[in-house]
Design an enzyme around this catalytic site. Sequence first.
Site, PDB file in Angstrom:
ATOM      1  N   GLY A   1      50.645   3.112 -34.189  1.00 24.38           N
ATOM      2  CA  GLY A   1      49.770   2.127 -34.791  1.00 24.38           C
ATOM      3  C   GLY A   1      50.298   1.423 -36.023  1.00 24.38           C
ATOM      4  O   GLY A   1      49.542   0.787 -36.741  1.00 24.38           O
TER       5      GLY A   1
ATOM      6  N   GLY B   1      56.305   0.851 -31.137  1.00 21.84           N
ATOM      7  CA  GLY B   1      56.335   0.849 -29.676  1.00 21.84           C
ATOM      8  C   GLY B   1      55.728  -0.385 -29.055  1.00 21.84           C
ATOM      9  O   GLY B   1      56.419  -1.245 -28.512  1.00 21.84           O
ATOM     10  N   ARG B   2      54.399  -0.487 -29.099  1.00 21.18           N
ATOM     11  CA  ARG B   2      53.711  -1.619 -28.467  1.00 21.18           C
ATOM     12  C   ARG B   2      54.122  -2.947 -29.098  1.00 21.18           C
ATOM     13  O   ARG B   2      54.235  -3.955 -28.406  1.00 21.18           O
ATOM     14  CB  ARG B   2      52.196  -1.417 -28.546  1.00 21.18           C
TER      15      ARG B   2
ATOM     16  N   ARG C   1      45.429   8.808 -32.942  1.00 16.38           N
ATOM     17  CA  ARG C   1      44.953   7.493 -32.511  1.00 16.38           C
ATOM     18  C   ARG C   1      44.161   6.800 -33.616  1.00 16.38           C
ATOM     19  O   ARG C   1      43.600   7.435 -34.499  1.00 16.38           O
ATOM     20  CB  ARG C   1      44.064   7.624 -31.275  1.00 16.38           C
TER      21      ARG C   1
ATOM     22  N   TYR D   1      54.124  15.119 -20.973  1.00 20.34           N
ATOM     23  CA  TYR D   1      55.298  15.669 -20.294  1.00 20.34           C
ATOM     24  C   TYR D   1      55.157  17.190 -20.222  1.00 20.34           C
ATOM     25  O   TYR D   1      54.348  17.795 -20.915  1.00 20.34           O
ATOM     26  CB  TYR D   1      56.585  15.267 -21.015  1.00 20.34           C
TER      27      TYR D   1
ATOM     28  N   ALA E   1      55.850  15.339 -25.729  1.00 23.48           N
ATOM     29  CA  ALA E   1      54.634  14.612 -26.118  1.00 23.48           C
ATOM     30  C   ALA E   1      54.102  13.870 -24.898  1.00 23.48           C
ATOM     31  O   ALA E   1      54.752  13.806 -23.859  1.00 23.48           O
ATOM     32  CB  ALA E   1      54.954  13.613 -27.225  1.00 23.48           C
TER      33      ALA E   1
END
Length: 197
Positions: free
Chosen positions: A130, A151-152, A99, A18, A15
């Site tokens: 998200g 993640g974030r 997204r 890469y 993903a």
Amino acid sequence: MYVYSRFDGVEIRSANGYLIDLLIKDEMNNETDQYTGSIENSCRLALEVTKAVANAIGADRVGIKLSPFEYPNSETLGLYMANELSKLGILYIHMTEPRMIKNDKGYYETPRCLSPMRLTFKGTFIASGGYNKFDGDKAIVENYADLVLFGRLFLANPDLPKRFEANASLNKHERNSFYIQDPVIGYTDYPFLQVAS
């Protein structure tokens, strides 16, 4: 490397730009060989690498990250990969949602599109992209995913589980500090939750 390091497992990164991801994307892969053209060919390297790693260390120690919604034929590709990876018996698929988009009320939301792949894959299914606490809890309760990755949120909140447990406010991530060389700014300077004793 894995055998000597005694890691618990390996996640194959297919993903986010890469090499394997680039071969899956038709618009990036300009070759004319057995790794291009059809979905089967575009996914061939990802499946060959996954099979090789599974054979080397055991399928129960292998996962793969995919972001199928970066591709024009996203659902077909995601379903094909989920089915083929199920046959290999790997431990998990980690799939990233598309997204965020702005809805008709002006709020940003992430379209939830992973259900067909979740139903196809027979191992552990991890969703990311998200999610907040409410969305993550809902995804688990509704059996949309087995696990949800933050993640974030985790980057900006090194004590995220404690914050979730206390329903505490969250630090906002600073996107402009994600990929810089400074060893302190962005990755290690987010404040921890202060709890009264």
